[in-house]
Design an enzyme around this catalytic site. Sequence first.
Site, PDB file in Angstrom:
ATOM      1  N   CYS A   1      32.134  -4.051 -49.290  1.00  0.00           N
ATOM      2  CA  CYS A   1      32.542  -4.197 -50.695  1.00  0.00           C
ATOM      3  C   CYS A   1      32.758  -5.667 -51.033  1.00  0.00           C
ATOM      4  CB  CYS A   1      33.811  -3.394 -50.958  1.00  0.00           C
ATOM      5  SG  CYS A   1      33.603  -1.636 -50.634  1.00  0.00           S
TER       6      CYS A   1
ATOM      7  N   CYS B   1      35.680  -2.318 -40.837  1.00  0.00           N
ATOM      8  CA  CYS B   1      35.183  -1.486 -41.934  1.00  0.00           C
ATOM      9  C   CYS B   1      33.667  -1.334 -41.810  1.00  0.00           C
ATOM     10  CB  CYS B   1      35.535  -2.105 -43.291  1.00  0.00           C
ATOM     11  SG  CYS B   1      35.219  -0.984 -44.678  1.00  0.00           S
TER      12      CYS B   1
ATOM     13  N   CYS C   1      36.458  -6.932 -51.631  1.00  0.00           N
ATOM     14  CA  CYS C   1      37.482  -6.591 -50.645  1.00  0.00           C
ATOM     15  C   CYS C   1      38.454  -7.752 -50.442  1.00  0.00           C
ATOM     16  CB  CYS C   1      36.827  -6.232 -49.319  1.00  0.00           C
ATOM     17  SG  CYS C   1      38.018  -5.846 -48.004  1.00  0.00           S
TER      18      CYS C   1
END
Length: 334
Positions: A49, A45, A52
């Site tokens: 975040c 990714c 996550c």
Amino acid sequence: MPSIMKICFIGLSAIAAAAAFKTGVSPPSVAQRVKSVNYFISRQCNYQCKFCFHTQLNTNKLGLGKAMLGLQLLRQAGTEKINFAGGEPFMNPELLGELCRHANEDLGMAVSIISNGSLITRDWMDRFGPFVDILGISVDSFDPATNAAIGRGEDSDRNHHVNRMLRVRDLCAQHEVLFKMNTVVCKFNHDEDMNEYVTRLDPYRWKCFQVLLLNGENAGGGDLRDARDLVVTRDEFDAFITRHSSQPMLIAEANDVMQNSYLLLDEELRFLDCSDNGKVPSRSILDVGVENALAQAGFDDSMFHKRGGIFEWRRDRNIEKPQASEGSLQDVNL
């Protein structure tokens, strides 16, 4: 390229059939349970975040042939819809695109994708959009500072995540792909009122999840993420849902609804059992078949149906192509 995919399908179909039907046709209970499956093609990714729960523990991914074989096994077991996710699936755009093509064109599956939206290009949509029914974008806030705090995009007040989402929304309209929104409700956004923006965007579906802790992923300690400070209570989550209850496309999923009601396949095509607050992988469906791997999935099919897991997941491919919506979303006041 489609002809290559069909050749691969013919070449692999005998192997897939043998693996899937070693003990005869899959019983209806299996076919009913695997109607909708989520495949994390890679954990890679480009965002960070904080909440996550499928983190970049590795950069593994299957080659196209093995991934296609996995899709064939799923289809023969009864899967009707495949959702590609990650990580960020568009970090592997060619693999993602060819899997969308194979799933839809060769296997007749409905296809959806969940993405952060940052890597989606017009060229990809021109080439592979015809094989996608639903494209979901993670939208946790319409405030740049909140998105930066969460970890979606740049870590600054000039965060561009919302602008990227608006661009993808326009691409979906131009390519007749249904646009979906996913929101994770956490400490940073649970007081936000998104009604004005959601009404203007008019997504096909808007899923709102209560932030979830899973050991080995985001529960602190040695995990790559620590989301403990982002957790919201059920009352705080419910207040967010009540605030947006006028949105007809809203689907609310608190922890007890979400945790075990999704069939998740990791990058090795192993079902992930989340029932003990972690992620325990099954044997790969490539090695033991779908039915045997499913027995290790910890999947709550009754909750899957209760949360509305079966819905109209195919877009209408017989409608007239809409005009490009130049500027149609630019009046959203950010």
